[in-house]
Design an enzyme around this catalytic site. Structure first.
Site, PDB file in Angstrom:
ATOM      1  CD  GLU B  55      -2.528  -1.271   2.693  1.00 14.70           C
ATOM      2  OE1 GLU B  55      -3.681  -1.714   2.708  1.00 14.70           O
ATOM      3  OE2 GLU B  55      -1.914  -0.922   3.724  1.00 14.70           O
ATOM      4  CG  ASP B 226      -5.233  -3.883   8.840  1.00 12.83           C
ATOM      5  OD1 ASP B 226      -5.560  -4.967   8.335  1.00 12.83           O
ATOM      6  OD2 ASP B 226      -4.100  -3.642   9.262  1.00 12.83           O
ATOM      7  CE  LYS B 230      -4.929  -8.622   8.603  1.00 11.01           C
ATOM      8  NZ  LYS B 230      -5.007  -7.765   9.762  1.00 11.01           N
TER       9      LYS B 230
END
Lengths: 334, 334
Positions: B55, B226, B230
């Site tokens: 990310e 998060d 998940k």
């Protein structure tokens, strides 16, 4: 994690030689473009700020993940800062482990020029002799060099609104055996051109190049229209030419084709490189490569540089990623 | 450009002291959350790859721009690599000029814990004494320390599916004057808790915490849900509690509330910090801080660390951004 500074890039390229480096970079890009479907691609992520834009450009395949940080602030030169500055990182996809952080201002100039020359190799006339550069800023000499390794250039015609940028270009170019023709405007610069690169920095809708300037079929390498609200070509010129882009989804947001209908569609360069489509100015008339700069080009230059740096033992290993016997014991570092 | 390695962060924090550092970081976050509207915010940009996620987390205001690179690969420990590794950069917004590149694995652990403690300061009962940690991986000791500076903790109850992670936690914690209660499961760990932190790594829908485990009103600091797909909390538990998030747009994609209707809405933590809303377990019953980790927290820790590094003359100045007399003469570098 390997960290590469500006001197490291310079050392690497002088070891290998400009020509070899450019040709290797073009080959690397062709490999990566050919594996188009294997990449997880997205348009870059832009924060539009007062006076410019700040962008992140991520991309990944099964092996590597890369991103580039890059800004574009056209007024920076008035504060003695560069318009474009960049950094980048390469990581392993399977673990997310960062491998390298590097300067990317130079690498961006190199990969942009290599990308232009790569596209021109397929799309421009094989016997292109006259290169026109509209905009002789930071990217201009890199453009010349990359094209000169693909085409037997005889003349460079050039124009910039900033006379000092034209002088700088002439000085840097004096070492090369090429006819240099400074021009008083874009119209004059475009006369007789086989390849025209437009590379200007203003973040607004401009018409640097208009239909009436183009008097014979030409390959237009449109670099500077690369941001929402930032274009360089007259709409009619775009409409009447054959357009090739890097990544349609991003080009519609940032490229010259943002001026056209949102349903517009065209060839992506990977189709040309894979030979799935054949386009050339000689047979199809004027072609515009509406290049906005795509993350895949950064991926290519990062993976090439990483391999070369390792092979030549260049760069600094730095302790940026924890190495732990017990990976759940991060607290032990403090 | 300043580069900070792991040792630099360690040196800085030991100079300042843990407590002072955490309190300063919480103060910095409160300042930044209070200026909520001044930030250009977006959900993070994720490349979902085999075995994990990679990310980028950008954010900016008029002064500074920051981004973090971070991965999450739950299977990494089997290859002796950390689940989460991170790097980050801070730049000037007005020119785009990069100021600092830094390790962020440690900084992520520190800012996550500070963010948890900051939220708990407002949302948990003032007299909270028992802290439960479900998951005693890399984040656990950081959580304890941050909470210990805000609350007069008497006991830490903890559970992890990995017995070695529990042993590691006990060893690291032995230096602190606190009752440590290892538990055989999450149910036992939760008994009597005032604050429960769930922080597990599996990238799937889990029910680490269920409604029946919660026998009195409690502050649940849900860290590990998060990522799309998940989560850690039973849906009914989320539905029946008061939920607070960092940034609703991102929490809907990544947080526990991804289990709820897309029209779900709730309080954002900046409203609490600015005093526009008052919520506390004592008056509102069980509160879930559905924390996914937001770019603003990275912005806060990066600007704090940059200021501290400059003040204390820590880090290495590296030649990563060209400095040129003529900023259009990039070619002169080669």
């Amino acid at each position: 994690m390997l960290v590469l500074e500006i001197e490291d890039i310079k050392t690497l390229i002088s070891k290998i030689g400009y020509k070899e480096f450019y040709l290797e970079l073009i080959k690397t890009m062709e490999e990566d473009y050919s594996a188009w479907e294997s990449f997880d691609k997205c348009p870059r992520v832009a924060n539009h700020v007062d006076g410019g834009v700040i962008e992140l450009m991520p991309i990944s395949n099964d092996t590597l993940y890369s991103f580039k940080y890059v800004n574009g602030h056209p007024k920076n030169p008035t504060q003695h800062k560069m318009t474009v500055m960049a950094t980048g990182q390469l990581s392993l996809t399977k673990t997310g482990e960062p491998l390298m952080f590097t300067e990317m201002t130079l690498l961006t100039a190199l990969r942009t020029a290599a990308n232009s020359a790569m596209a021109a190799k397929y799309l421009a006339k094989k016997d292109s002799r006259i290169l026109t550069l509209i905009g002789t800023g930071a990217q201009s000499e890199f453009q010349y060099l990359a094209f000169s390794y693909i085409f037997d250039l005889k003349e460079v015609r050039y124009y910039d609104t900033d006379p000092k940028a034209m002088e700088k270009f002439a000085t840097n170019m004096s070492q090369y055996n090429i006819l240099l023709t400074p021009c008083k405007d874009a119209y004059e610069a475009t006369q007789g051109a086989d390849i025209v690169t437009t590379c200007t920095a203003d973040k607004r809708y401009q018409t640097v190049l208009t239909k009436d300037m183009i008097q014979k079929d030409v390959f237009i390498n449109a670099l500077g229209g690369d941001c929402p609200g930032k274009t360089e070509l007259q709409k009619e010129l775009v409409e009447e030419s054959t357009v090739v882009v890097e990544f349609l989804e991003q080009a519609k947001i940032e490229g010259e084709i943002q001026q056209l209908s949102s349903s517009f569609t065209c060839t992506e360069i990977y189709e040309i490189i894979r030979g799935e489509k054949q386009l050339n100015v000689a047979t199809h008339g004027t072609i515009i490569f509406d290049s906005v700069g795509f993350a895949l080009e950064d991926y290519s230059v990062l993976r090439l540089i990483y391999n070369l740096a390792q092979k030549n033992n260049i760069g600094k290993e730095m302790n940026l990623i924890p190495k732990l016997n017990d990976v759940k014991n991060l607290f032990s570092l403090l």
